[in-house]
Design a protein around this motif. Sequence first.
Motif, PDB file in Angstrom:
ATOM      1  N   GLY A   1       0.785  -1.231   0.000  1.00 35.23           N
ATOM      2  CA  GLY A   1       0.000   0.000   0.000  1.00 35.23           C
ATOM      3  C   GLY A   1       0.817   1.281   0.000  1.00 35.23           C
ATOM      4  N   PHE A   2       2.137   1.176   0.125  1.00 36.94           N
ATOM      5  CA  PHE A   2       2.994   2.362   0.184  1.00 36.94           C
ATOM      6  C   PHE A   2       3.186   2.921  -1.216  1.00 36.94           C
ATOM      7  CE2 PHE A   2       7.308   4.272   0.319  1.00 36.94           C
ATOM      8  CZ  PHE A   2       7.093   5.217   1.309  1.00 36.94           C
ATOM      9  N   THR A   3       2.931   4.221  -1.402  1.00 39.18           N
ATOM     10  CA  THR A   3       3.007   4.820  -2.729  1.00 39.18           C
ATOM     11  C   THR A   3       4.129   5.833  -2.887  1.00 39.18           C
ATOM     12  OG1 THR A   3       1.348   6.458  -2.109  1.00 39.18           O
ATOM     13  CG2 THR A   3       0.555   4.462  -3.210  1.00 39.18           C
ATOM     14  N   GLY A   4       4.947   6.007  -1.867  1.00 45.26           N
ATOM     15  CA  GLY A   4       6.086   6.909  -1.979  1.00 45.26           C
ATOM     16  C   GLY A   4       6.331   7.669  -0.698  1.00 45.26           C
ATOM     17  N   GLY A   5       7.528   8.191  -0.590  1.00 50.83           N
ATOM     18  CA  GLY A   5       7.878   8.961   0.588  1.00 50.83           C
ATOM     19  C   GLY A   5       8.937   9.987   0.259  1.00 50.83           C
ATOM     20  N   ALA A   6       8.996  11.019   1.085  1.00 47.91           N
ATOM     21  CA  ALA A   6       9.986  12.076   0.905  1.00 47.91           C
ATOM     22  C   ALA A   6      10.657  12.346   2.239  1.00 47.91           C
ATOM     23  CB  ALA A   6       9.320  13.341   0.392  1.00 47.91           C
ATOM     24  N   TYR A   7      11.944  12.628   2.172  1.00 52.37           N
ATOM     25  CA  TYR A   7      12.714  12.962   3.356  1.00 52.37           C
ATOM     26  C   TYR A   7      13.514  14.221   3.057  1.00 52.37           C
ATOM     27  CZ  TYR A   7      16.168  12.588   7.084  1.00 52.37           C
ATOM     28  OH  TYR A   7      16.961  12.838   8.168  1.00 52.37           O
ATOM     29  N   VAL A   8      13.398  15.214   3.927  1.00 51.44           N
ATOM     30  CA  VAL A   8      14.184  16.437   3.803  1.00 51.44           C
ATOM     31  C   VAL A   8      15.408  16.266   4.694  1.00 51.44           C
ATOM     32  CG1 VAL A   8      14.235  18.942   4.065  1.00 51.44           C
ATOM     33  CG2 VAL A   8      12.091  17.798   3.403  1.00 51.44           C
ATOM     34  N   ARG A   9      16.566  16.255   4.088  1.00 46.76           N
ATOM     35  CA  ARG A   9      17.814  16.080   4.818  1.00 46.76           C
ATOM     36  C   ARG A   9      18.185  17.371   5.575  1.00 46.76           C
ATOM     37  NH1 ARG A   9      19.834  13.792  -0.637  1.00 46.76           N
ATOM     38  NH2 ARG A   9      19.587  11.550  -0.397  1.00 46.76           N
TER      39      ARG A   9
ATOM     40  N   ARG B   1       5.332  -0.348  -8.510  1.00 41.14           N
ATOM     41  CA  ARG B   1       4.116   0.465  -8.579  1.00 41.14           C
ATOM     42  C   ARG B   1       4.024   1.064  -9.982  1.00 41.14           C
ATOM     43  NH1 ARG B   1       0.708  -0.192  -4.183  1.00 41.14           N
ATOM     44  NH2 ARG B   1      -0.273   1.684  -4.967  1.00 41.14           N
ATOM     45  N   PRO B   2       2.813   1.399 -10.433  1.00 43.73           N
ATOM     46  CA  PRO B   2       2.658   1.963 -11.784  1.00 43.73           C
ATOM     47  C   PRO B   2       3.398   3.297 -11.966  1.00 43.73           C
ATOM     48  CG  PRO B   2       0.532   1.312 -10.848  1.00 43.73           C
ATOM     49  CD  PRO B   2       1.542   1.207  -9.750  1.00 43.73           C
ATOM     50  N   ASP B   3       3.930   3.496 -13.168  1.00 40.85           N
ATOM     51  CA  ASP B   3       4.644   4.739 -13.479  1.00 40.85           C
ATOM     52  C   ASP B   3       3.749   5.963 -13.310  1.00 40.85           C
ATOM     53  OD1 ASP B   3       6.990   3.384 -14.043  1.00 40.85           O
ATOM     54  OD2 ASP B   3       6.651   3.372 -16.214  1.00 40.85           O
ATOM     55  N   ALA B   4       2.494   5.873 -13.734  1.00 44.41           N
ATOM     56  CA  ALA B   4       1.575   7.010 -13.620  1.00 44.41           C
ATOM     57  C   ALA B   4       1.362   7.391 -12.153  1.00 44.41           C
ATOM     58  CB  ALA B   4       0.242   6.693 -14.290  1.00 44.41           C
TER      59      ALA B   4
ATOM     60  N   GLU C   1       4.490   9.265 -11.009  1.00 46.09           N
ATOM     61  CA  GLU C   1       4.464  10.638 -11.538  1.00 46.09           C
ATOM     62  C   GLU C   1       3.605  11.526 -10.645  1.00 46.09           C
ATOM     63  OE1 GLU C   1       5.127  12.455 -14.665  1.00 46.09           O
ATOM     64  OE2 GLU C   1       6.552  10.971 -15.391  1.00 46.09           O
ATOM     65  N   MET C   2       2.422  11.059 -10.327  1.00 47.15           N
ATOM     66  CA  MET C   2       1.476  11.830  -9.517  1.00 47.15           C
ATOM     67  C   MET C   2       2.035  12.065  -8.114  1.00 47.15           C
ATOM     68  SD  MET C   2      -2.400  10.738  -8.467  1.00 47.15           S
ATOM     69  CE  MET C   2      -1.820   9.255  -7.645  1.00 47.15           C
ATOM     70  N   MET C   3       2.541  11.016  -7.484  1.00 45.20           N
ATOM     71  CA  MET C   3       3.015  11.135  -6.108  1.00 45.20           C
ATOM     72  C   MET C   3       4.291  11.980  -6.029  1.00 45.20           C
ATOM     73  SD  MET C   3       0.649   9.812  -4.443  1.00 45.20           S
ATOM     74  CE  MET C   3       1.400  10.017  -2.832  1.00 45.20           C
ATOM     75  N   ALA C   4       5.215  11.804  -6.952  1.00 45.34           N
ATOM     76  CA  ALA C   4       6.459  12.581  -6.929  1.00 45.34           C
ATOM     77  C   ALA C   4       6.158  14.070  -7.089  1.00 45.34           C
ATOM     78  CB  ALA C   4       7.407  12.096  -8.025  1.00 45.34           C
TER      79      ALA C   4
END
Length: 92
Positions: A38-46, A59-62, A65-68
């Motif tokens: 179920g995980f669709t992406g994550g971001a970390y600020v260093r 996971r699908p490329d589309a 794209e949306m999550m990034a």
Amino acid sequence: MLARPVKSAAADHLLDAPLDELLAEHGVDVSTLETDPGFTGGAYVRADGSLLFVRPAGRPDAEWEMMARAMLGRALRVPLPDLPDLYELTEL
């Protein structure tokens, strides 16, 4: 749910630029990892302010794209249209 219109040049750029170019422009590192289904992406600020995005393998490329784009918009504080109801960005 209908997305609200985007009315800024910054938002238009985040939505329209090729994703690879956009991530390079903002110095975003991307690491692809095997994750929970179920995980669709994550971001970390260093500590230095640079960004690391986690792209779930398989996971699908589309979806990526949306999550990034959504994660980058949130990190840059650029308002973007709401994500589809199945998705949610959470800040910790």
